[in-house]
Design a protein around this motif. Structure first.
Motif, PDB file in Angstrom:
ATOM      1  N   ALA A  26       4.790 -21.523  13.401  1.00 19.12           N
ATOM      2  CA  ALA A  26       4.707 -20.079  13.192  1.00 19.12           C
ATOM      3  C   ALA A  26       5.723 -19.372  12.874  1.00 19.12           C
ATOM      4  N   LEU A  27       6.925 -19.947  13.365  1.00 17.35           N
ATOM      5  CA  LEU A  27       8.547 -19.351  13.163  1.00 17.35           C
ATOM      6  C   LEU A  27       8.299 -19.489  11.817  1.00 17.35           C
ATOM      7  N   ASN A  28       8.501 -20.441  11.105  1.00 14.44           N
ATOM      8  CA  ASN A  28       8.697 -20.737   9.884  1.00 14.44           C
ATOM      9  C   ASN A  28       8.069 -19.797   8.788  1.00 14.44           C
ATOM     10  N   TYR A  29       6.769 -19.680   9.311  1.00 13.52           N
ATOM     11  CA  TYR A  29       5.741 -18.913   8.447  1.00 13.52           C
ATOM     12  C   TYR A  29       6.129 -17.335   8.885  1.00 13.52           C
ATOM     13  N   CYS A  30       7.214 -17.072   9.657  1.00  5.34           N
ATOM     14  CA  CYS A  30       7.261 -15.807   9.892  1.00  5.34           C
ATOM     15  C   CYS A  30       8.327 -15.868   8.977  1.00  5.34           C
ATOM     16  N   MET A  31       9.250 -16.783   9.272  1.00  2.00           N
ATOM     17  CA  MET A  31      10.644 -16.842   7.773  1.00  2.00           C
ATOM     18  C   MET A  31      10.229 -16.376   6.664  1.00  2.00           C
ATOM     19  N   LEU A  32       9.339 -16.653   6.285  1.00  2.00           N
ATOM     20  CA  LEU A  32       8.991 -17.327   4.669  1.00  2.00           C
ATOM     21  C   LEU A  32       8.941 -15.692   4.513  1.00  2.00           C
ATOM     22  N   LEU A  33       8.030 -14.537   5.260  1.00  2.00           N
ATOM     23  CA  LEU A  33       7.124 -13.091   5.506  1.00  2.00           C
ATOM     24  C   LEU A  33       8.546 -12.238   5.038  1.00  2.00           C
ATOM     25  N   PRO A  34       8.216 -11.151   4.470  1.00  2.00           N
ATOM     26  CA  PRO A  34       9.326  -9.873   4.657  1.00  2.00           C
ATOM     27  C   PRO A  34       8.743  -9.521   5.330  1.00  2.00           C
ATOM     28  N   GLY A  35       9.849  -8.753   6.331  1.00  2.00           N
ATOM     29  CA  GLY A  35       9.667  -8.011   7.967  1.00  2.00           C
ATOM     30  C   GLY A  35      10.504  -9.273   8.532  1.00  2.00           C
ATOM     31  N   PRO A  36      10.768  -8.001   9.975  1.00  2.00           N
ATOM     32  CA  PRO A  36      11.425  -9.212  11.264  1.00  2.00           C
ATOM     33  C   PRO A  36      10.777  -9.739  11.355  1.00  2.00           C
ATOM     34  N   GLU A  37      11.390 -11.043  11.590  1.00  2.00           N
ATOM     35  CA  GLU A  37      10.037 -12.402  11.686  1.00  2.00           C
ATOM     36  C   GLU A  37      10.216 -12.714  13.040  1.00  2.00           C
ATOM     37  N   ALA A  38      10.833 -12.218  14.031  1.00  2.00           N
ATOM     38  CA  ALA A  38      10.723 -11.983  15.489  1.00  2.00           C
ATOM     39  C   ALA A  38       9.641 -11.302  15.859  1.00  2.00           C
ATOM     40  N   GLN A  39       9.965 -10.375  15.326  1.00  2.00           N
ATOM     41  CA  GLN A  39       8.123  -8.747  15.648  1.00  2.00           C
ATOM     42  C   GLN A  39       7.018  -9.873  14.623  1.00  2.00           C
ATOM     43  N   GLN A  40       6.870 -10.864  13.862  1.00  2.00           N
ATOM     44  CA  GLN A  40       6.200 -11.180  13.510  1.00  2.00           C
ATOM     45  C   GLN A  40       5.454 -12.463  13.842  1.00  2.00           C
ATOM     46  N   LEU A  41       6.670 -12.909  14.329  1.00  2.00           N
ATOM     47  CA  LEU A  41       6.018 -14.147  15.437  1.00  2.00           C
ATOM     48  C   LEU A  41       5.989 -13.251  16.968  1.00  2.00           C
ATOM     49  N   ALA A  42       5.507 -12.433  17.082  1.00  2.00           N
ATOM     50  CA  ALA A  42       5.348 -12.159  18.381  1.00  2.00           C
ATOM     51  C   ALA A  42       3.837 -12.064  18.420  1.00  2.00           C
ATOM     52  N   ILE A  43       3.596 -11.292  17.064  1.00  2.00           N
ATOM     53  CA  ILE A  43       2.322 -10.293  16.289  1.00  2.00           C
ATOM     54  C   ILE A  43       1.218 -12.036  16.690  1.00  2.00           C
ATOM     55  N   TYR A  44       1.837 -13.086  15.744  1.00  2.00           N
ATOM     56  CA  TYR A  44       1.368 -13.891  15.477  1.00  2.00           C
ATOM     57  C   TYR A  44       0.946 -15.117  16.871  1.00  2.00           C
ATOM     58  N   VAL A  45       1.817 -15.326  17.409  1.00  2.00           N
ATOM     59  CA  VAL A  45       1.301 -16.223  19.020  1.00  2.00           C
ATOM     60  C   VAL A  45       0.393 -14.847  19.178  1.00  2.00           C
ATOM     61  N   GLY A  46       1.171 -13.557  19.597  1.00  2.00           N
ATOM     62  CA  GLY A  46      -0.535 -12.327  20.345  1.00  2.00           C
ATOM     63  C   GLY A  46      -1.871 -13.318  19.560  1.00  2.00           C
ATOM     64  N   TRP A  47      -2.754 -13.317  18.752  1.00  2.00           N
ATOM     65  CA  TRP A  47      -3.292 -13.086  17.934  1.00  2.00           C
ATOM     66  C   TRP A  47      -3.861 -15.112  17.989  1.00  2.00           C
ATOM     67  N   LEU A  48      -2.738 -15.575  18.362  1.00  2.00           N
ATOM     68  CA  LEU A  48      -3.660 -17.361  18.501  1.00  2.00           C
ATOM     69  C   LEU A  48      -4.582 -16.842  19.982  1.00  2.00           C
ATOM     70  N   MET A  49      -2.937 -16.711  20.486  1.00  2.00           N
ATOM     71  CA  MET A  49      -3.595 -16.418  22.016  1.00  2.00           C
ATOM     72  C   MET A  49      -5.517 -15.970  22.586  1.00  2.00           C
ATOM     73  N   HIS A  50      -4.760 -14.507  22.070  1.00  2.00           N
ATOM     74  CA  HIS A  50      -5.693 -13.616  22.197  1.00  2.00           C
ATOM     75  C   HIS A  50      -6.777 -12.404  20.936  1.00  2.00           C
ATOM     76  N   GLY A  51      -6.628 -13.542  20.032  1.00  2.00           N
ATOM     77  CA  GLY A  51      -7.512 -12.802  19.003  1.00  2.00           C
ATOM     78  C   GLY A  51      -6.320 -11.446  18.062  1.00  2.00           C
ATOM     79  N   THR A  52      -7.261 -10.525  17.738  1.00  2.00           N
ATOM     80  CA  THR A  52      -6.748  -9.271  16.772  1.00  2.00           C
ATOM     81  C   THR A  52      -6.212  -8.656  18.370  1.00  2.00           C
ATOM     82  N   ALA A  53      -6.725  -8.112  19.011  1.00  2.00           N
ATOM     83  CA  ALA A  53      -6.120  -7.303  19.892  1.00  2.00           C
ATOM     84  C   ALA A  53      -5.111  -7.560  20.466  1.00  2.00           C
ATOM     85  N   GLY A  54      -4.799  -8.897  20.774  1.00  2.00           N
ATOM     86  CA  GLY A  54      -3.486  -9.435  21.134  1.00  2.00           C
ATOM     87  C   GLY A  54      -2.652  -9.502  20.120  1.00  2.00           C
TER      88      GLY A  54
END
Length: 465
Positions: free
Chosen positions: A57-85
């Protein structure tokens, strides 16, 4: 440490929200510190996901524009509980920093000329310069593992420092070189992947993590879902930009803020340090939102508050609107400018994750993507070095002049304008960081206190004269 046994219990969205709030409150120290906090809580303590899945997940976020740490949080939250998470994790990650920087921006705008406040930010600038130098060394050690990576970093630095090549073009070329190299089987481009990743630890057995290695039903690629969520997020992102432009005119400060930081949201590869020099130069030279050196004041705010360092853009937007308020009260204009900047900076982060993460989950371990990441990370070393030189010139010298020779253009400091107090405090901050391994927050607070003290007794003005 006691070994974990058995599979972790299911986590409700309410309980996960409490965990994300805790992570947000502890998200100091830039992306490396923020990612380390998430790794400790999510992988080691809570065992929501495995080491390998976290790094994927971190490697994908590093490829994106924007803050990778916040995007990693979004990614894991989405994996856990979907869009709301994903929404909850991403919004909570930026909320504390947004509130803190808004309060500090208001104080700065109201009291920035007061002696004690000037001394405070004098100290912060010196500390931030030392921290940026540390970032060059830290990322360089991780990314420049061979001559190929050194060459990519050197090329990125020269393109920006001497030839004024646009930042997005530099990052785009680096990504293309890495992608082609990876497709050709060149192992050199994989050496720098994983910028900001925690140190490798033994991976937990599959059954001992909550997610395991399977793909949750909501995380499987769905063209229909991707188009719906993309349409909603594109509307949330771009509708305010278009409304402001057509209603107020594209030369209005709010329209300029919306357009400029929307562009930044698309090109901020490599984290905050990699793009701040460009933002600072545009804010000072093109738009006149900041005075020279004020970007360092904003970065000092972002370094001492939780949340992504790119939150410094909120300070830029605040000051730009504050100084170009027209018919609005300046403080109200500043607050609206800060809110607008934050909106167009962070809304795209949700778009990138929700649109791409399902497909990335289906393509775990793609070699060419990791190679592109490695090349981008190497280029970022050169970008941050350029940033350090730019910041250093404006922190340590009172005057900087442009020098042109053929196709080369550089900003050269006027040696006679050296501020000895700034130089000594920067050297002290660097000594604390490199020799005594002092943390970022203690160094920032100590330098700020020293700056206030020096200003109080008049040393700063005496040495600068």
């Amino acid at each position: 440490m006691t070994a974990h046994t058995g599979r972790p219990q299911e986590v409700s969205l309410a309980d996960a929200t409490k965990v994300w709030a805790k992570i947000a409150a502890l998200s100091f120290g830039g992306p490396a510190g923020q990612i380390a906090v998430m790794h400790r809580i999510l992988v080691e303590e809570r065992r929501w996901l495995s080491e390998g899945r976290f790094l994927h997940a971190l490697n994908y976020c590093m490829l994106l524009p924007g803050p990778e740490a916040q995007q990693l949080a979004i990614y894991v939250g989405w994996l856990m509980h979907g869009t709301a998470g994903g929404f909850i994790a991403g919004l909570l990650f930026v909320a504390p920093g947004f509130l803190a920087i808004m309060a500090l921006s208001i104080l700065y705008a109201m009291l920035g000329g007061v002696g004690l406040v000037s001394g405070l930010f004098f100290g912060l600038k010196a500390a931030v310069l030392a921290i940026v130098i540390q970032a060059v060394v830290r990322v360089g050690r991780r990314a420049l593992k061979n001559g190929t990576m050194v060459g990519v970093a050197a090329g990125a630095f020269l393109a920006l420092f001497a030839f004024d090549v646009p930042f997005p073009l530099v990052i785009g070329i680096a990504a293309l070189i890495g992608f082609v190299g990876g497709r050709a089987g060149a192992d050199a481009f994989l050496a720098g992947a994983g910028n900001g990743a925690p140190a490798s630890k033994p991976e937990a057995p599959e059954g001992e993590t909550l997610l395991g290695e399977g793909t949750p039903a909501h995380a499987r690629p769905s063209f229909t879902w991707s188009m719906k969520i993309s349409g909603v997020l594109l509307g949330l992102w771009l509708a305010p930009v278009l409304l402001l432009g057509f209603a107020l005119g594209w030369d209005n400060v709010f329209s300029q803020i919306a357009v400029f930081f929307s562009k930044m949201a698309v090109v901020t590869f490599g984290g905050a340090y990699a793009v701040l020099a460009y933002v600072a130069q545009e804010a000072v030279d093109t738009y006149g939102w900041l005075r020279p050196g004020e970007m360092l004041d904003g970065l000092g705010m972002a370094e001492t508050t939780p949340g992504p360092l790119i939150m410094v853009t909120q300070f830029v937007g605040f000051m730009g609107a504050f100084r170009n308020a027209d018919d609005l009260p300046p403080l109200l204009a500043g607050v609206l400018g800060g809110v607008l900047t934050t909106w167009v900076t962070f809304t795209p982060c949700f778009l990138w994750i929700f649109l791409g993460a399902p497909f990335v989950e289906a393509l775990r371990g793609a070699r060419a993507l990791n190679a592109a990441l490695g090349a981008i990370t190497a280029a970022v070393v050169g970008v941050i070095l350029n940033l350090a030189i730019w910041f250093g010139a404006h922190t340590l010298f009172g005057q900087v002049r442009e020098v042109r020779t053929l196709w080369v253009k550089i900003d050269a400091p006027v040696v006679s304008s050296l501020n000895l107090a700034a130089l000594l405090l920067t050297l002290a901050a660097a000594l604390a960081i490199f020799r005594f391994k002092a943390g970022v927050i203690p160094v920032l607070l100590t330098c700020a206190a020293i700056g206030v003290g020096l200003h109080w007794i008049g040393v700063i003005d005496w040495l600068a004269s």
